[in-house]
Write an enzyme that holds these catalytic residues in place. Sequence first.
Site, PDB file in Angstrom:
ATOM      1  N   GLU A   1      -0.173  -9.645  -1.566  1.00  0.00           N
ATOM      2  CA  GLU A   1      -1.600 -10.003  -1.609  1.00  0.00           C
ATOM      3  C   GLU A   1      -2.138 -10.010  -3.047  1.00  0.00           C
ATOM      4  OE1 GLU A   1      -2.201  -7.039   1.498  1.00  0.00           O
ATOM      5  OE2 GLU A   1      -3.342  -8.515   2.624  1.00  0.00           O
TER       6      GLU A   1
ATOM      7  N   GLY B   1       0.476  -5.356   0.231  1.00  0.00           N
ATOM      8  CA  GLY B   1      -0.547  -5.473  -0.811  1.00  0.00           C
ATOM      9  C   GLY B   1      -0.002  -6.064  -2.105  1.00  0.00           C
TER      10      GLY B   1
ATOM     11  N   GLU C   1       3.428  -5.455   7.167  1.00  0.00           N
ATOM     12  CA  GLU C   1       2.427  -4.589   7.812  1.00  0.00           C
ATOM     13  C   GLU C   1       2.660  -4.456   9.303  1.00  0.00           C
ATOM     14  OE1 GLU C   1       1.754  -6.915   5.563  1.00  0.00           O
ATOM     15  OE2 GLU C   1       0.209  -6.215   4.169  1.00  0.00           O
TER      16      GLU C   1
ATOM     17  N   ALA D   1       0.866  -1.194   0.000  1.00  0.00           N
ATOM     18  CA  ALA D   1       0.000   0.000   0.000  1.00  0.00           C
ATOM     19  C   ALA D   1       0.894   1.232   0.000  1.00  0.00           C
ATOM     20  CB  ALA D   1      -0.865   0.002   1.249  1.00  0.00           C
TER      21      ALA D   1
END
Length: 259
Positions: A113, A110, A133, A65
Amino acid sequence: MYKTLIYEKKDTIGVLTINRPDKLNALSNELMGELSRFLDDAENDGDLRVLVITGAGEKAFVAGADIQELVDRDVLLGRKVSRQRQEIFSRIENLPVPAIAAVNGFALGGGLELALACSIRICSEQAQFGAPEVKLGIIPGDGGTQRLPRLVGLGRAMEMILTGDFIDAQEAYRIGLVNQVISQDELMEKAMGLAQKIAKRPPLAVRYAKEAVNRSQGGDSTSGYALESYLHALTCSTEDKKEGVQAFLEKRKGTFKGK
Ligand code: COA
C-alpha cells in the site's frame, strides 16, 4: 532524529529508508508517527524535487503492518488506525513532488500500500508483492482496495487480495505494478537516475502534471476509502482475525471458523 526512518538529502532528492530491518521494516505505530512527522517537513521543503522511498536491508521493502500490534487492534482501533494510515499514504500520494518506491524485497500488506501511494514503482529482481491480510482474517486498511485495482485492474487486484498470494518481480512488471525490474545492486542507482531526470524538469510543471494525473484516477474514492476502513475495522472484531494473527506469531497455520 528518527528511530525507524533514515532520511538523507542528495541535492534536491530525498531518500527515505524505512528502517526496522530485524522486523522486515514492518509498519509499527511508532514508525507511522515518525512518517507523519517526516511528511510535515517534506511537504514544506521547497528545495525537494523528488522523494525516493526504500527499505533497509537486503530482504524487505516493508513486510506490512506490525503483526504484533495487530493483536490489540479491535473494531474501534481498526477504524482509527486504518483512517490514520490512509491519510498518511494519501499525503505521500499528494506530495507536491513525485515519490518513487525502490522496492528492494518484500512489499506486503501496508508495504504494498505504501508503494501504491508512490507515483512510480521500480523493484529489484528479488522483490515480492502481496496483500496477505486475508490470511490474517482482516482486509487491507491502508488504501490497498482502492489503489491496487486502479493500477493493475479489477481482476488481478481481486486475485491478489482474495488469495493473499505473493507475486514475483517479473509478474509485477507484467501486470503493470512496477515500471522496471533491476538487479538488487543497481536498484538505488536506477532510482536515483530516474529521480535526477525528473528533478531536472521544471518543478511546477512536474508538480501540476502529477496532480492532474492523480485526478484522472478520481471516481468516488472518498466513500471507497471510508468503506474500506469500516470493513477493515469489522474484520478486526472477528475470531478469525484473532486466530490469524496468533497463528502467524506462533509460527503455525491458522484454523478459521468464519466468525
Ligand atoms: N510484523 C511484525 N513482524 C514481522 C512482520 C510483520 N508484518 N513480518 C516479518 N516479521 C518479523 C518476523 O516475525 C521475524 O521476527 P523474529 O526474527 O523476531 O521471529 C522477522 O521479521 C523475520 O521474518 P521471518 O518471518 O522469520 O522471515 P521469512 O523469510 O521466514 O518470511 C515473510 C518472510 C515476509 C514471508 C514473513 O515474514 C511474513 O509472512 N510476514 C508477514 C507478512 C504479512 O502478513 N504482512 C501483512 C500484515 S497486515
